[in-house]
Design a protein around this motif. Structure first.
Motif, mmCIF file in Angstrom:
data_model
loop_
_atom_site.group_PDB
_atom_site.id
_atom_site.type_symbol
_atom_site.label_atom_id
_atom_site.label_comp_id
_atom_site.label_asym_id
_atom_site.label_seq_id
_atom_site.Cartn_x
_atom_site.Cartn_y
_atom_site.Cartn_z
ATOM 1 N N ASP A 287 0.898 -1.098 -0.169
ATOM 2 C CA ASP A 287 -0.098 -0.009 -0.121
ATOM 3 C C ASP A 287 0.761 1.199 0.056
ATOM 4 N N ASP A 288 0.713 2.025 -0.993
ATOM 5 C CA ASP A 288 1.529 3.266 -1.070
ATOM 6 C C ASP A 288 2.930 3.176 -1.123
ATOM 7 N N CYS B 151 -6.045 3.964 -3.645
ATOM 8 C CA CYS B 151 -6.593 2.638 -3.371
ATOM 9 C C CYS B 151 -7.599 2.141 -3.841
ATOM 10 N N LYS C 107 -5.826 -5.566 3.447
ATOM 11 C CA LYS C 107 -6.625 -4.456 3.474
ATOM 12 C C LYS C 107 -7.587 -4.592 2.136
ATOM 13 N N HIS D 274 1.072 2.085 4.312
ATOM 14 C CA HIS D 274 -0.102 3.261 4.662
ATOM 15 C C HIS D 274 0.091 3.628 5.869
ATOM 16 N N ASP E 182 -0.563 -0.555 -4.486
ATOM 17 C CA ASP E 182 -1.538 0.003 -5.149
ATOM 18 C C ASP E 182 -1.795 1.420 -5.795
ATOM 19 N N ASN E 183 -0.816 2.104 -5.488
ATOM 20 C CA ASN E 183 -0.614 3.324 -5.920
ATOM 21 C C ASN E 183 1.015 3.966 -5.625
ATOM 22 N N LYS F 188 1.472 9.627 -4.760
ATOM 23 C CA LYS F 188 0.182 9.233 -4.694
ATOM 24 C C LYS F 188 -0.740 10.634 -4.808
HETATM 25 CA CA CA Z 1 -2.815 3.016 -1.383
#
Ligand code: CA
Ligand code: NG6
Length: 516
Positions: free
Chosen positions: A38-39, A78, A131, A276, A328-329, A358
């Motif tokens: 994540d991120d 996300c 998540k 995240h 995811d980003n 992001k």
């Molecule tokens: Ca994310």
């Protein structure tokens, strides 16, 4: 004697044939482990050029697999990226796929053929650990935390789920396992609201003195485990997670899923909470990097990747498992908590050479680490093919020679050859979603005009401009030189292409459902 030898020989041939046959079955249905950070930015891992931090386990995947330099999540946040990955449809085709609150209803249509449901049809047992952030519960009412939390992952193709409902910084701060909040005491029911305060828990806004992590923006509603969250909650005290334990809990659930399903094909969607916000590593990772807490959670993420890898290894599954690692980003440093990440950057560039991160329409928003470790591949390679996470749907269908219904995965393209490293040919073009949409084709990138602000409240560059922008990524990966004035025809061509893709409503590979 001769005939005995003959019989022995025949047996040997039969058994080796059977063995080959067994191997063939095994390799036509390899396990698939998709690790979704994540991120995590393009420049956050050492195999993509980070020098201030090392990620040995992620690098190990790259050392045996294909490292993609021009791979994208479909969006710079996300919920839309995950929606696209699971459905094979660009999220911007729907207006309800923006960052979802923790009490949002399930946004995936349960009648849709999803990637995990396609894999179920191929005989896979599928699990989602980590998540979720795609909503839960029926359209009108949303989730019922105190009874059955459904529909959710189990209704859109997963046989098993152990999830964080939304994000680590959103209420409710509890895990949900197969429809039920984990460790919920029915005498202490959960209430969640994103409009007004519920119950008596203190909020970050009214009681900043109770916070162990101060907010830089927002994150001032219910305090859980000393951290102000987005959203209010009350009750569910025995079910509330402890942020320090999230990575251990999720990694151990992912390992359990692998162990339980080791004898038949499985698909594991392992969506980490790291990196995240709130960034709260387990004690053993505190100060494990030189980059402050953001570096420490990168180390924790890398540990999780290693733990999954070693579990597969110990079960002798590596030779029959495809491991995919991505994010995811793009990256963000200040995402709403004053956790010292900005102060400790020390020259580290989370997006590497890319502009933005992001939330951004610039490539830093969606160009992310993407590594595929194919079974029995032992050398490192790099691919510059333009690929997107949403292409895994059609590409895996192709892997099985399966045909999808005409309306399934409408924006997913079969790029199997590129993903296997057999071809350098990726997509002809790709739409990326920041706030503004952009389209990339032949290294040219057009960003549509957008009225939104240039930066968000925590200072992250969004890529918005009231005028259209044009960049030539081959010479200018950092999107510094806007060429819209010099190349008006190119600008027009790409603007028209973006409009055509939007109007078409999905241009993916239309293949039918049954095996050939
Ligand atoms: Ca994310
Ligand atoms: C933003 C939050 C951010 C993060 C993001 C979602 C603030 C100031 N910012 O609104 O902290 O939660 O939403 O991130 O509240 S994502 O990776 O799940 O898309």
């Amino acid at each position: 004697m001769r005939s005995i030898l003959k019989i022995a020989f025949l047996f040997a041939v039969m058994f080796s044939k059977q063995n080959l046959f067994a191997q063939k079955i095994a390799s036509s249905k390899p396990n698939i482990v998709y690790i979704y950070a994540d991120d995590l930015g393009y420049g956050d891992v050492s195999c993509y050029g980070a020098t201030k931090i090392t990620t040995p386990n992620i690098d190990m995947l790259a050392s045996k697999g294909i490292r993609f330099t021009n791979a994208h999540s479909s969006s710079a946040t996300c919920t839309p990226s995950r929606y696209s990955f699971i459905t094979g449809q660009y999220a911007w085709r729907r207006d309800d796929t923006k960052i979802a609150p923790g009490n949002a209803s399930l946004i995936i249509d349960t009648n849709m053929l999803t990637l995990p449901a396609m894999l179920q049809q191929q005989g896979y047992t599928t699990g989602a650990v980590g998540k979720w952030h795609l909503g839960l519960g029926p359209a009108l009412t949303g989730p019922d935390w105190n009874h059955e939390v459904k529909p959710g992952p189990n209704e859109v193709g997963f046989n098993y789920s152990f999830i964080i409902p939304a994000t680590g910084d959103r209420t409710p701060c509890v895990f949900v396992e197969d429809h039920h909040v984990v460790n919920l005491d029915p005498r202490d029911p959960i209430y969640v609201s994103y409009d007004s305060i519920v119950g008596n828990d203190p909020t970050g806004r009214d009681h900043p003195e109770l916070l162990k992590l101060k907010a830089s923006h927002g994150h001032d509603q219910t305090i859980v485990n000393g951290i102000g969250r987005i959203g209010y909650m009350s009750g569910g005290n025995s079910a509330r997670w402890i942020d320090e334990n999230i990575a251990d809990t999720l990694t151990s659930k992912a390992k359990q899923f692998i162990v339980k399903n080791k004898t038949h094909p499985f698909f594991l969607y392992f969506a980490t909470h790291d990196i995240h916000v709130p960034r709260v590593p387990a004690a053993r990772f505190v100060n494990s990097s030189n980059l402050g807490v953001r570096g420490d959670v990168i180390k924790e993420l890398d540990w999780s990747v290693g733990a999954i890898y070693h579990t597969l290894d110990s079960l002798h599954l590596l030779s029959n498992t495809i491991i995919i690692f991505s994010s995811d980003n793009g990256p963000v440093v200040d995402d709403g908590y004053k956790d010292g990440s900005v102060e400790h950057l020390d020259g580290h560039k989370p997006a590497g050479p890319l502009r933005g991160g992001k939330y951004s329409a610039y490539d830093g928003g969606t160009r992310i680490p993407f590594i595929i470790d194919w079974p029995n591949n032992h050398t490192a390679s790099t691919s510059d093919a333009l690929v997107c996470q949403l292409d895994l749907f059609a590409s895996l269908a192709k892997y099985f020679n399966a045909t999808l219904p005409a309306n399934a995965a409408p924006d997913s393209e079969d790029l199997l050859s590129a993903l296997e490293g057999k071809s350098t040919q990726g997509r002809a073009y790709l739409v990326e979603q920041g706030g503004a949409l952009s389209v990339t084709k032949d290294d040219w990138k057009y960003i549509e005009p957008h009225k939104g602000p240039k930066r968000n409240l925590t200072g992250n560059e969004l890529g918005n401009d009231s005028l259209p922008q044009l960049y030539y990524l081959k010479d200018d990966i950092g999107e510094k030189n806007d060429l819209s004035k010099q190349y008006p025809d190119k600008l027009k061509e790409l603007a028209a292409l973006l409009k055509e893709i939007e109007d078409k409503g999905g241009v993916g590979t239309h293949i039918k459902l049954n095996n050939d």
